[in-house]
Write a protein that holds these residues in place. Structure first.
Motif, PDB file in Angstrom:
ATOM      1  N   GLY A   9       0.788  -1.231   0.000  1.00 51.03           N
ATOM      2  CA  GLY A   9       0.000   0.000   0.000  1.00 51.03           C
ATOM      3  C   GLY A   9       0.815   1.274   0.000  1.00 51.03           C
ATOM      4  O   GLY A   9       0.255   2.370   0.027  1.00 51.03           O
ATOM      5  N   VAL A  10       2.121   1.172  -0.031  1.00 51.88           N
ATOM      6  CA  VAL A  10       2.985   2.362   0.032  1.00 51.88           C
ATOM      7  C   VAL A  10       4.028   2.267  -1.077  1.00 51.88           C
ATOM      8  O   VAL A  10       4.765   1.287  -1.170  1.00 51.88           O
ATOM      9  N   ASP A  11       4.100   3.315  -1.900  1.00 51.03           N
ATOM     10  CA  ASP A  11       5.116   3.409  -2.951  1.00 51.03           C
ATOM     11  C   ASP A  11       6.076   4.541  -2.573  1.00 51.03           C
ATOM     12  O   ASP A  11       5.662   5.688  -2.392  1.00 51.03           O
ATOM     13  N   ASN A  12       7.355   4.203  -2.433  1.00 48.54           N
ATOM     14  CA  ASN A  12       8.346   5.179  -1.974  1.00 48.54           C
ATOM     15  C   ASN A  12       9.036   5.920  -3.110  1.00 48.54           C
ATOM     16  O   ASN A  12      10.030   6.616  -2.866  1.00 48.54           O
ATOM     17  N   THR A  13       8.538   5.810  -4.318  1.00 46.02           N
ATOM     18  CA  THR A  13       9.183   6.492  -5.444  1.00 46.02           C
ATOM     19  C   THR A  13       9.213   8.003  -5.232  1.00 46.02           C
ATOM     20  O   THR A  13      10.230   8.664  -5.482  1.00 46.02           O
ATOM     21  N   VAL A  56      20.884  14.370 -13.952  1.00 44.42           N
ATOM     22  CA  VAL A  56      20.441  13.172 -14.674  1.00 44.42           C
ATOM     23  C   VAL A  56      19.690  12.237 -13.731  1.00 44.42           C
ATOM     24  O   VAL A  56      18.658  11.651 -14.099  1.00 44.42           O
ATOM     25  N   MET A  57      20.196  12.092 -12.499  1.00 43.07           N
ATOM     26  CA  MET A  57      19.511  11.250 -11.509  1.00 43.07           C
ATOM     27  C   MET A  57      18.100  11.768 -11.229  1.00 43.07           C
ATOM     28  O   MET A  57      17.133  10.984 -11.170  1.00 43.07           O
ATOM     29  N   VAL A  58      17.951  13.064 -11.068  1.00 45.63           N
ATOM     30  CA  VAL A  58      16.637  13.653 -10.814  1.00 45.63           C
ATOM     31  C   VAL A  58      15.702  13.381 -11.990  1.00 45.63           C
ATOM     32  O   VAL A  58      14.529  12.998 -11.804  1.00 45.63           O
ATOM     33  N   PHE A  59      16.216  13.543 -13.195  1.00 42.92           N
ATOM     34  CA  PHE A  59      15.387  13.315 -14.379  1.00 42.92           C
ATOM     35  C   PHE A  59      14.944  11.852 -14.472  1.00 42.92           C
ATOM     36  O   PHE A  59      13.771  11.565 -14.753  1.00 42.92           O
ATOM     37  N   LEU A  60      15.859  10.919 -14.220  1.00 38.13           N
ATOM     38  CA  LEU A  60      15.522   9.499 -14.328  1.00 38.13           C
ATOM     39  C   LEU A  60      14.506   9.076 -13.261  1.00 38.13           C
ATOM     40  O   LEU A  60      13.550   8.353 -13.553  1.00 38.13           O
ATOM     41  N   VAL A  61      14.713   9.531 -12.020  1.00 40.20           N
ATOM     42  CA  VAL A  61      13.785   9.151 -10.952  1.00 40.20           C
ATOM     43  C   VAL A  61      12.418   9.780 -11.188  1.00 40.20           C
ATOM     44  O   VAL A  61      11.378   9.145 -10.959  1.00 40.20           O
ATOM     45  N   ALA A  62      12.401  11.024 -11.655  1.00 40.12           N
ATOM     46  CA  ALA A  62      11.123  11.688 -11.921  1.00 40.12           C
ATOM     47  C   ALA A  62      10.359  10.976 -13.036  1.00 40.12           C
ATOM     48  O   ALA A  62       9.123  10.893 -12.999  1.00 40.12           O
ATOM     49  N   SER A  63      11.085  10.455 -14.011  1.00 41.62           N
ATOM     50  CA  SER A  63      10.414   9.771 -15.114  1.00 41.62           C
ATOM     51  C   SER A  63       9.754   8.469 -14.666  1.00 41.62           C
ATOM     52  O   SER A  63       8.830   7.977 -15.330  1.00 41.62           O
ATOM     53  N   MET A  64      10.201   7.900 -13.533  1.00 39.44           N
ATOM     54  CA  MET A  64       9.604   6.657 -13.034  1.00 39.44           C
ATOM     55  C   MET A  64       8.173   6.845 -12.561  1.00 39.44           C
ATOM     56  O   MET A  64       7.415   5.881 -12.436  1.00 39.44           O
ATOM     57  N   LEU A  65       7.785   8.092 -12.291  1.00 42.58           N
ATOM     58  CA  LEU A  65       6.428   8.355 -11.835  1.00 42.58           C
ATOM     59  C   LEU A  65       5.403   8.166 -12.940  1.00 42.58           C
ATOM     60  O   LEU A  65       4.197   8.088 -12.656  1.00 42.58           O
TER      61      LEU A  65
END
Length: 354
Positions: A9-13, A56-65
């Motif tokens: 029930g919890v997504d930590n992305t 680049v890390m911020v962009f990649l993690v944000a794209s996972m949403l």
């Protein structure tokens, strides 16, 4: 260490996105405040490269949403696992090549044009990142794992690595600073006040064209001649190694204390977070202080220094005391005047300026 990506029930992305955004903002602030000349030294170019890698890390993690949960967690695990190994491989070559770059400044290679230095540092930087990325392939476990923390409470986790070198470097620096300054604890406030006066005198408009620093003394003035006389001799300052340690501690002790507190509280921080520009600037201060200490023996205290936030010239002057009188060039600055009675033309005492 394990990074918890999801629980029932919890997504930590989103939490991880906030984490990498905070690091990106911290690095942006450090670049703005501490690193103005981004191409003048190898370590300054390293700062810029880490800042771009964080973007680049911020962009990649944000794209996972914007993708499905299953693909999102697998991709996040791949990103974090590879990033932790890549970032963890950077500190040692950064320090070695950064020190080599500073040492070369006093040689023929250091007297080359700015373009040649930029090309040399760019080649070093490219090779360093290529090797770090290469090490991450084949040695990374990027598979999602299911771990049970409590009964019927399972979580999706990913294995990430910490940077042992950063942990050891912070512990060694913190211990060295504490053990060095602790025996002189009662004198530190006085030395800090003296260093502050020297820094203020150095920053005054009349003295900005000179790197010479000033020592505050007490003088007597005769009413008729208006000459200044030294009333109290300047006391010898603390040893140079001690003043340099004090200068380093005043800049970086808060960062070292926070880092050591996280270690004591057993707060695990992966390498892609700990390898940041605060740590890099801290190590840069250490290297610049060492280089300045060595060069001051032969070139004096006013040799060109790499960009750094620590006022090494001020703490060099603090350690000299009366020895500063031996310098051939001085800027006269009378400080704190005090009358000693009616003038006596038959008695003339020699006056000196700090």
């Amino acid at each position: 260490m394990l990074a918890v990506l999801a629980q029932p029930g919890v997504d930590n992305t989103g939490m991880y996105l906030v984490l990498v955004l905070m690091k990106f903002g911290l690095d942006a602030a450090v670049i703005y405040l501490c690193t103005r000349k981004l191409y003048t030294s190898f370590l300054s170019m390293c700062s810029l490269s880490i800042f771009l890698a964080d973007f680049v890390m911020v962009f990649l993690v944000a794209s996972m949403l914007f993708i499905g949960p299953e693909t999102c967690h697998k991709s996040l695990c791949l990103i974090f696992a590879n990033a932790s190994v890549t970032y963890g491989a950077l500190p040692l070559p950064m320090m070695c090549l950064g020190l080599l770059d500073y040492v070369l400044e006093g040689t023929y290679l250091g007297r080359q044009s700015a373009t040649c230095k930029f090309i040399r540092n760019s080649v070093w930087l490219l090779l360093m990142w290529m090797i770090a990325i290469y090490l991450s392939f084949g040695s990374v476990d990027s598979d999602l794992k299911v771990k049970s923390f409590e009964i019927e409470n399972k979580a999706l986790v990913c294995e990430v690595e910490e940077s042992a070198l950063i942990t050891y470097s912070i512990l060694v620096l913190f211990s060295a600073v504490i053990l060095t300054l602790l025996p002189f604890w009662s004198k530190i406030p006085q030395w800090v006040k003296q260093a502050h006066r020297l820094s203020e005198a150095r920053d005054e408009p009349d003295n900005q064209s000179s790197d010479l620093l000033f020592t505050s003394t007490t003088y007597a003035e005769t009413k008729s001649s208006g000459e200044y006389y030294l009333e109290e001799p300047i006391q010898p300052g603390p040893p140079l190694w001690l003043t340099f340690t004090l200068g380093f501690a005043l800049c970086w002790m808060p960062y070292l204390i926070c880092s050591v507190a996280c270690m004591i509280l057993d707060i695990g921080v992966p390498a892609y977070i700990t390898v940041n520009l605060l740590w890099l600037e801290c190590m840069n201060s250490l290297l610049v202080g060492l280089v300045f200490r060595i060069n001051s023996k032969t070139q004096g205290p006013y040799s060109n220094l790499p960009e750094n936030i620590c006022l090494w010239q001020v703490y060099w002057q603090l350690s000299k005391g009366t020895q500063q009188q031996e310098l051939q060039v001085a800027v006269c600055k009378p400080i704190q005047l005090k009358r000693t009675g009616p003038p006596d033309s038959s008695v003339v005492r020699a006056g000196t300026y700090a």
